[in-house]
Scaffold this active site. Structure first.
Site: not given
Ligand SMILES: *Cc1c(COP(=O)(O)O)cnc(C)c1O
Length: 393
Positions: A71-72, A151, A179, A200-201, A237, A325
């Site tokens: 996400g970042s 979030n 989210q 994904a996580h 890769t 956090c």
């Molecule tokens: C968790 C989160 C991210 C960051 O994602 P990562 O995969 O941990 O880098 C970005 N934006 C929101 C709203 C999130 O909840």
């Protein structure tokens, strides 16, 4: 000891069926997808299939999906990539005060490099104001970046309206949907989204893999330079096992979305109702349909979120507080400050986020263990003592 995990907004476990699909790509199916033999065609096909699942989930084309490191990275790429590719048109970006740090800190970085950023205020429930957005747009504005769902306090922004405004003004619209995916329907065409981040996580897939959706035809600078992977736009890769995991996870998330959202909404409302019976407590963020299904964020006056977390940890409950956090810093959350909470109220906030593994028993357990914790902490709190003294007068 019983463990009750209520921090799904921080991360989720990997579902067994997701892990199962990933496993062969660590061992026998290890070929580099860029090579020219059967072993590599096999991995290349697996990536195509995952890309197809994601495109289907977002209602876009497969060649609009780009894999990233999470996400970042997706947020960084969207904002820096658009800023630098379109700086001849303008240097102005609009975002909000409640974005994830991956967006906010990227914008602050760009401010040091010649860009101007407007950080829109939000109301007491965390919503941006569409009129303020329209008024903030100038002929130098190239990008609007507003998150789909928050979030911390679960606010779901009016994404379709934002998308329409941006389309009419010919400005790119990026949304951090990390989210939202799996909780709310996300259709990039219907919502007029130009760029979208997901990870994904947060949806029962592995960590360190995400996607940036980039609408076809949009010019964007690379964040990662190197080989020709991802159609020359994101080198390195491919993280094949994780890509396969993300493809499977998003398929499951979309398939079960309605049922999942309904169950999460019920659990959320049960939890919120139970916790608001505690005196001097309040809900942070909106109620009902405008709130993320699995998100509860409750403020408890006169005490510190950190000490609530410690006590909850003792009872086996994993949660989050209203302090920043990550860094372990004790600054109050920028989101809670942006909705107008004073510092001490922001500090006394607790975020409980639910997911697939959460049961009604888990919710009832938290409703049972939390009131005595709050009472005990208040009994030790000078703020509470002051409050009682004032009451006596
Ligand atoms: C968790 C989160 C991210 C960051 O994602 P990562 O995969 O941990 O880098 C970005 N934006 C929101 C709203 C999130 O909840």
């Amino acid at each position: 000891m019983k463990t009750v995990y209520m921090d799904y907004a921080a991360t989720t476990y990997v579902k067994p069926e997701v892990l199962n699909e990933m496993m062969p790509y660590f061992t026998e199916k290890f070929g580099n997808p860029s090579s020219f033999y059967d072993l590599s065609r096999e991995t290349s096909r697996a990536i195509d299939e995952a890309r197809g699942n994601i495109a289907k989930a977002l209602n876009c084309e497969t060649n609009e999906i780009y894999f990233t490191g999470g996400g970042s990275e997706s947020d960084n790429w969207a904002i820096k990539g658009i800023a630098y590719a379109h700086k001849n048109k303008g240097n102005h970006i609009i975002t909000s005060k409640v974005e994830h740090h991956a967006v906010l800190h990227t914008c602050e970085y760009l401010e040091k490099n010649g860009f101007e950023v407007t950080y829109l205020d939000v109301d007491e429930d965390g919503f941006i104001n569409l009129k303020e957005l329209e008024n903030a747009i100038t002929d130098k504005t190239i990008l609007v970046s507003i998150m789909f769902a928050n979030n911390e306090i679960g606010t779901i922004q009016p994404i379709k309206e934002i998308g329409t405004i941006c389309r009419e003004r010919k400005i790119f619209f990026h949304t951090d949907a990390v989210q939202a995916i799996g909780n709310i329907p996300v259709d990039v065409k219907e919502l007029n989204i130009s760029l979208l981040s997901l990870a994904a996580h947060k949806i029962y897939g592995p960590k360190g893999i995400g996607v940036l959706y980039i609408k076809r035809g949009i010019k964007i600078d690379n964040l990662i330079h190197g080989g020709g992977q991802e159609r020359g736009r994101r080198a390195g890769t491919e993280n094949i096992a994780s890509i396969v995991g993300l493809g499977k996870a998003i398929g499951l998330a979309v398939e079960n979305l309605d049922e999942h959202a309904k169950r999460m909404t019920e659990l959320r409302d049960r939890l919120i109702k139970g916790l608001l019976t505690i005196p001097y407590s309040n809900l942070n963020g909106p109620e009902g349909e405008q709130r993320l299904p699995g998100n509860a964020n409750i403020g408890f006056e006169f005490i510190e979120g950190e000490s609530i977390l410690l006590s909850l940890d003792f009872e086996g409950v994993c949660a989050s507080s209203g302090s920043a956090c990550t860094s372990g810093s004790l600054d109050p959350s920028h989101v809670l400050l942006a909705i107008g909470l004073p510092h001490e109220r922001a500090h006394g906030s607790l975020r409980l986020t639910m997911g697939d593994g959460t049961t009604e028993e888990d919710v009832d357990y938290v409703i049972e263990v939390l009131p005595p914790i709050i009472q005990r902490l208040r009994n030790m709190s000078p703020l509470w003592e002051d409050h009682l003294k004032k009451g006596e007068k």
